[in-house]
Scaffold this motif. Structure first.
Motif, mmCIF file in Angstrom:
data_model
loop_
_atom_site.group_PDB
_atom_site.id
_atom_site.type_symbol
_atom_site.label_atom_id
_atom_site.label_comp_id
_atom_site.label_asym_id
_atom_site.label_seq_id
_atom_site.Cartn_x
_atom_site.Cartn_y
_atom_site.Cartn_z
ATOM 1 N N UNK A 118 -6.263 -77.101 0.320
ATOM 2 C CA UNK A 118 -6.741 -76.748 -1.013
ATOM 3 C C UNK A 118 -7.010 -78.011 -1.834
ATOM 4 N N UNK A 119 -8.220 -78.108 -2.401
ATOM 5 C CA UNK A 119 -8.603 -79.314 -3.140
ATOM 6 C C UNK A 119 -7.717 -79.526 -4.364
ATOM 7 N N UNK A 120 -7.420 -78.442 -5.083
ATOM 8 C CA UNK A 120 -6.592 -78.582 -6.274
ATOM 9 C C UNK A 120 -5.206 -79.100 -5.965
ATOM 10 N N UNK A 121 -4.601 -78.610 -4.874
ATOM 11 C CA UNK A 121 -3.267 -79.068 -4.490
ATOM 12 C C UNK A 121 -3.288 -80.548 -4.116
ATOM 13 N N UNK A 122 -4.314 -80.975 -3.383
ATOM 14 C CA UNK A 122 -4.380 -82.381 -2.968
ATOM 15 C C UNK A 122 -4.521 -83.291 -4.187
ATOM 16 N N UNK A 123 -5.361 -82.924 -5.131
ATOM 17 C CA UNK A 123 -5.537 -83.756 -6.322
ATOM 18 C C UNK A 123 -4.249 -83.826 -7.144
ATOM 19 N N UNK A 124 -3.544 -82.711 -7.223
ATOM 20 C CA UNK A 124 -2.276 -82.702 -7.966
ATOM 21 C C UNK A 124 -1.254 -83.624 -7.308
ATOM 22 N N UNK A 125 -1.187 -83.588 -5.973
ATOM 23 C CA UNK A 125 -0.231 -84.427 -5.267
ATOM 24 C C UNK A 125 -0.606 -85.912 -5.379
ATOM 25 N N UNK A 126 -1.905 -86.206 -5.310
ATOM 26 C CA UNK A 126 -2.328 -87.602 -5.485
ATOM 27 C C UNK A 126 -1.957 -88.112 -6.873
#
Length: 763
Positions: free
Chosen positions: A465-473
């Motif tokens: 999921x793109x949103x999850x990856x951006x949040x983790x970054x």
């Protein structure tokens, strides 16, 4: 027009009332004489025209001398007054001619009539168009050409061609036709030019009446040559007063709108009705020719074809401009205008697309980048320097990655990188390359600058999921930034908890401000060697409902990062000045100010308000700033000077730890420098403490040594020549009530403190 609050009435002017009444009389007299014959001797018609123009001159003079109007507006109405004055002379000459004073008066009046027209025309010709782009300017030119061509054809057919009825061509008839065509087309052109003008200094309604005046004067002068049944033979006794009245309305509206503070910039539409009006008029002429079989049919057909071609060209230009505009809007929607990088929206779409198109075994990495201490650059050197640095960062980052990788600017000093097809050590190598490139000095405004960045990495696979990856970054980036050393951090499970803690702290601090959980402690500043209290430094504390009393180290960083430092600093300033106003004598209070506060354009007004509300004299307030703030430009230096103008004292805190130079002391308007605690002699070298004192004396500044913790340090600083000091040896920070008691004790005993004061909590 009804009068509104703050706006004078249009008719609340004697000169405007007079010109309105006189115009009504002039029009009524003209109509009556058209149908019933002469009402009075013919020369009186010219005197009535003069009577209409004279109040117009008065109204023009009002605008010309109005200090609220822009210089370009005042110059224009001066020109109108000069031109209208020439028409007064024209009317006077025609009056004398009617009395039989001499046949030479009429030719002279014609020359003056033309001169007046030129004087009134010239400033309107110079009005700039509201169109700015080349395509729009070309479109406006075609619109004017279409309209003026149609107007010229109509004026020729119904007016100028009449001069050659019967086939007679003489120089006098040619001159008359030229005057008719020139005056008529010029009036139409000027009226259209006013509508398309882009000068916001003029009252928009008044500008339209100026155009009406030009149209009436131009077309009216042309028609005046053709009117057969005129009162005593001249239509100008109606045309010129009407044109003068339109100018009078424009002048009055300019005064009214200026007094009301109104500016109504023209709304620029994406289309123009002008070419369609011209085409409709010429098509009507074509129908008229086909029905009546007029002699100038070939001319009418030629103009119709020409105008149709002009409108087609205009539309083609508009379509192309719209395509270009659409492309530009599409580009701007996905790119950052400062750096040219992709923006947050386009980056998110690209990440989602990469994840959707990648297989489960195809790696990709997302990196969020935040520039360390970038706000200090903005706060101290100005936003122009900050923008230049951001452009440099964008170029270095783009040059350090592969062509297939995407670099984006998400906003402010936050960037992002999408690495497709690689992860792990390959990404680490690329980030090391970027970090090294940013550390290479770059000249901005002649000064070498380097950038340190913090990177947060998250590795992903197709299907994530793109949103999850951006949040983790983002979480990983804040983890790297929290170390304060730059570098990169890869996301690991459990990092969310620390990020959530930061968010909770900011929310709790916001609540503390709203619920007044903050308190101000005061640490005395004393004289050397005796220890007499001369003032105190205000230090904020947080009376946390669960954790007890917290020192600034527990929450100031969160306040800085979240922007809460501005309302927090304002609260401390107001609380400190209210307390200091109750102190006896000339005791001073010092308040620390952050760079972000000092960059606020209204900060001097905030300080002035705090002084006014508390009743504290300005000279008893000292604003303490760090050296990194003092070297700033722009609003920082302007605000420092504004504080000095208020009478507030300025102090350089922690002197010696930053950009301490002789030029800083020479240019920064400070009254005091505070030796940083790290340079207080403690059995070691005294060179820096001595040098700071000598510099202070050389520039006529007061020197204060802070961080004094032992009697030996106090004694040694006294021997060096320091006269003011602050530190635990004399007193710890204490509540306001304790400080008031210590001050009262000192005053009651009439002696200096013999024992160090003991505060309650913290530093």
């Amino acid at each position: 027009m009804p009068e509104t609050p703050g706006r004078p009435s249009l008719f609340a002017d004697r000169a405007f009332q007079a010109v309105t009444a006189l115009l009504i009389i002039d029009v009524a007299a003209f109509v009556a004489q058209e149908h019933t014959g002469r009402l009075w001797p013919a020369p009186l018609n010219w005197l009535l025209m003069i009577a209409v123009i004279v109040p117009t001159l008065v109204l023009c003079r009002r605008v010309e001398t109005d200090p609220g109007s822009a210089p370009v507006v005042r110059r224009y109405w001066l020109t109108v007054r000069i031109g209208a004055s020439l028409f007064v002379v024209v009317a006077a000459l025609r009056f004398l001619s009617e009395l039989g004073a001499g046949g030479w008066l009429v030719p002279v009046s014609v020359v003056l009539h033309l001169a007046g027209g030129i004087v009134l025309t010239w400033p309107l010709v110079g009005l700039p168009f509201s169109a700015r782009s080349r395509a729009r300017k070309l479109g406006v030119g075609l619109d004017l050409g279409t309209l003026c061509s149609a107007a010229g054809l109509l004026i020729w057919h119904f007016a100028a061609s009449e001069q050659f009825a019967g086939g007679q061509v003489t120089p006098a008839r040619v001159a008359a036709a030229v005057v008719i065509m020139g005056a008529g087309v010029n009036g139409v052109y000027l009226a259209a030019k006013v509508v398309l003008a882009g000068v916001d200094s003029f009252a928009r309604r008044g500008l339209y009446w100026i155009g009406a005046s030009a149209l009436i004067g131009g077309l009216g002068s042309a028609v005046a040559f053709l009117h057969r049944q005129q009162p005593e033979g001249n239509l100008l006794v109606l045309v010129l007063p009407l044109a003068a009245y339109a100018a009078a309305v424009g002048a009055r509206m300019q005064v009214v709108d200026t007094a009301a503070g109104e500016r109504r910039p023209r709304k620029v539409r994406g289309y123009s009705l002008m070419p369609y009006v011209g085409i409709a008029a010429v098509n009507a002429m074509v129908v008229y020719h086909n029905v009546r079989h007029t002699a100038d049919g070939l001319l009418i057909d030629a103009v119709a074809v020409t105008l149709t071609m002009l409108v087609v060209i205009r539309q083609l230009i508009t379509f192309r401009h719209n395509d270009t505009l659409q492309e530009r809007l599409s580009y701007e929607a996905g790119h950052d205008m400062l750096t040219g990088l992709a923006n947050r929206s386009l980056f998110g779409d690209r990440v989602a697309g990469a994840l959707a198109g990648a297989g489960p075994d195809q790696p990709l990495s997302i990196v969020l980048v935040d520039l360390d201490d970038f706000k200090i650059v903005n706060d101290t050197l100005g936003h122009a320097t900050g923008d230049a640095l951001l452009v440099h960062v964008a170029e270095r980052m783009r040059a350090s990655v592969r062509p297939d990788d995407m670099v984006a600017r998400l906003g402010g000093d936050e960037f992002a990188i999408l690495f497709s097809g690689v992860a792990g050590p390959d990404v680490d190598l690329a980030l090391t390359r970027i970090a090294n490139a940013l550390l290479e000095p770059v000249l901005i405004d002649g000064e070498p600058m380097t950038v340190r960045a913090s990177f947060g990495i998250v590795d992903g696979r197709g299907g994530d999921d793109a949103g999850d990856l951006l949040r983790r970054a983002d979480i990983a980036m804040y983890e790297a930034k929290g170390r304060g050393e730059g570098g990169y951090e890869r996301y690991r499970p459990g990092m969310e908890a620390r990020g959530a803690e930061r968010s909770r702290q900011v929310a709790a601090l916001r609540t503390a401000l709203l619920e007044e959980q903050l308190v101000v402690f005061f640490q005395p500043v004393v004289t050397l060697p005796g220890g007499r209290i001369t003032g105190a430094e205000a230090l904020v504390r947080w009376q946390h409902p669960e954790k007890g009393l917290l020192g600034p180290g527990a929450f100031i960083d969160a306040a800085e990062q979240s922007g809460l430092i501005v309302p927090l600093g304002t609260w401390v300033l107001r609380a400190a000045t209210r307390e200091a106003a109750t102190w006896p004598g000339e005791l001073t209070v010092s308040v620390n100010v952050s760079a972000r506060q000092l960059r606020q354009t209204g900060f001097p007004a905030v300080v002035a308000s705090a002084l006014r509300d508390s009743g504290l004299p300005a000279h008893r307030l000292t604003v303490e700033i760090t050296e990194s703030v003092a070297v700033g430009g722009g609003a920082t230096s302007e605000n420092l000077q504004a504080l000095r103008d208020l009478g507030v004292r300025l102090s350089l805190d922690d002197f010696g730890t930053g950009a301490s130079t002789l030029s800083l002391l020479a240019t920064c308007p400070v009254d005091q420098i505070k030796l940083d605690r790290s340079f207080v002699p403690d059995g070691g070298s005294e060179a820096i403490a001595d040098a700071v004192l000598q510099m202070a004396r050389a520039f006529g500044l007061q020197a204060v040594a802070e961080g004094i913790e032992t009697a030996e340090q106090a004694e040694r600083l006294t021997e060096l020549g320091y006269e003011r000091a602050q530190g635990f040896h004399f007193a710890r920070p204490m509540p306001a009530a304790d400080l008031r008691s210590a001050v009262a004790l000192g005053e009651a005993g009439g002696r200096e403190l013999e024992q160090p004061l003991v505060g309650h909590q913290g530093r």
